[in-house]
Design a protein around this motif. Structure first.
Motif, PDB file in Angstrom:
ATOM      1  N   LYS A  28       0.832  -1.208   0.000  1.00 29.90           N
ATOM      2  CA  LYS A  28       0.000   0.000   0.000  1.00 29.90           C
ATOM      3  C   LYS A  28       0.866   1.258   0.000  1.00 29.90           C
ATOM      4  CE  LYS A  28      -2.929   0.278   3.345  1.00 29.90           C
ATOM      5  NZ  LYS A  28      -4.024   0.163   4.360  1.00 29.90           N
ATOM      6  N   GLU A  29       1.933   1.246   0.789  1.00 28.32           N
ATOM      7  CA  GLU A  29       2.840   2.399   0.849  1.00 28.32           C
ATOM      8  C   GLU A  29       3.515   2.629  -0.498  1.00 28.32           C
ATOM      9  OE1 GLU A  29       5.574   2.029   4.038  1.00 28.32           O
ATOM     10  OE2 GLU A  29       4.198   2.904   5.508  1.00 28.32           O
ATOM     11  N   PHE A  30       3.894   1.502  -1.137  1.00 26.39           N
ATOM     12  CA  PHE A  30       4.550   1.582  -2.435  1.00 26.39           C
ATOM     13  C   PHE A  30       3.609   2.214  -3.461  1.00 26.39           C
ATOM     14  CE2 PHE A  30       5.607  -0.401  -6.558  1.00 26.39           C
ATOM     15  CZ  PHE A  30       6.900   0.072  -6.701  1.00 26.39           C
ATOM     16  N   VAL A  31       2.334   1.742  -3.463  1.00 29.66           N
ATOM     17  CA  VAL A  31       1.352   2.287  -4.411  1.00 29.66           C
ATOM     18  C   VAL A  31       1.140   3.778  -4.170  1.00 29.66           C
ATOM     19  CG1 VAL A  31      -1.091   2.262  -5.043  1.00 29.66           C
ATOM     20  CG2 VAL A  31       0.161   0.114  -4.867  1.00 29.66           C
ATOM     21  N   ALA A  32       1.051   4.172  -2.896  1.00 33.65           N
ATOM     22  CA  ALA A  32       0.861   5.584  -2.563  1.00 33.65           C
ATOM     23  C   ALA A  32       2.022   6.411  -3.092  1.00 33.65           C
ATOM     24  CB  ALA A  32       0.723   5.758  -1.054  1.00 33.65           C
ATOM     25  N   LEU A  33       3.234   5.875  -2.912  1.00 26.48           N
ATOM     26  CA  LEU A  33       4.437   6.556  -3.379  1.00 26.48           C
ATOM     27  C   LEU A  33       4.418   6.712  -4.896  1.00 26.48           C
ATOM     28  CD1 LEU A  33       6.826   7.334  -1.443  1.00 26.48           C
ATOM     29  CD2 LEU A  33       8.129   5.543  -2.611  1.00 26.48           C
ATOM     30  N   MET A  34       4.039   5.622  -5.592  1.00 23.14           N
ATOM     31  CA  MET A  34       3.964   5.628  -7.059  1.00 23.14           C
ATOM     32  C   MET A  34       2.944   6.657  -7.551  1.00 23.14           C
ATOM     33  SD  MET A  34       6.070   3.616  -8.588  1.00 23.14           S
ATOM     34  CE  MET A  34       7.303   4.088  -7.390  1.00 23.14           C
TER      35      MET A  34
END
Ligand SMILES: [Zn+2]
Length: 121
Positions: A28-34
């Motif tokens: 989820k954090e990765f997607v938010a960052l992307m």
């Protein structure tokens, strides 16, 4: 013995769930960052395109202006050249190719007149 195994299995399952939850959180954090990066790239792209459009418009305007200037200059050149020739003719000299620069001796010259007519048109 069987109960012990069952409890182990349940605990193992709980650990797996926790591990999955951790992975899901990281994802989820990765997607938010992307998404954040995507948005800032879109913004940057938009600004760059805007800047590019401005540069193109400025270039086009400069080209048009220089074309206009060139036309204006050649129009002035032609106008000035015609004025000079017409004045020369008025002062009594040939401006035609046949007798250019020689005195008209007070007579009109058809060559001169047709030449001046062509220049004026
Ligand atoms: Zn003449």
């Amino acid at each position: 013995m069987k109960d012990r195994n069952f409890l182990d299995t349940v605990m193992e399952f709980e650990q797996q769930l926790e591990s999955l939850q951790g992975q899901f959180h990281a994802l989820k954090e990765f997607v938010a960052l992307m998404m954040e990066e995507h948005q800032s790239l879109q913004q940057e792209n938009f600004l760059l395109r805007q800047r590019l459009d401005e540069i193109h418009a400025a270039e086009e305007a400069a080209v048009k202006q220089s074309e206009l200037n060139a036309k204006e200059v050649s129009r002035l050149d032609i106008g000035e050249g015609y004025d000079n020739l017409a004045r020369l003719y008025q002062e009594g000299f040939h401006v035609c190719h046949v007798h250019f620069g020689s005195s008209r001796k007070g007579e009109d010259c058809l060559f001169c007149l047709s030449f001046l007519n062509k220049q004026n048109g």
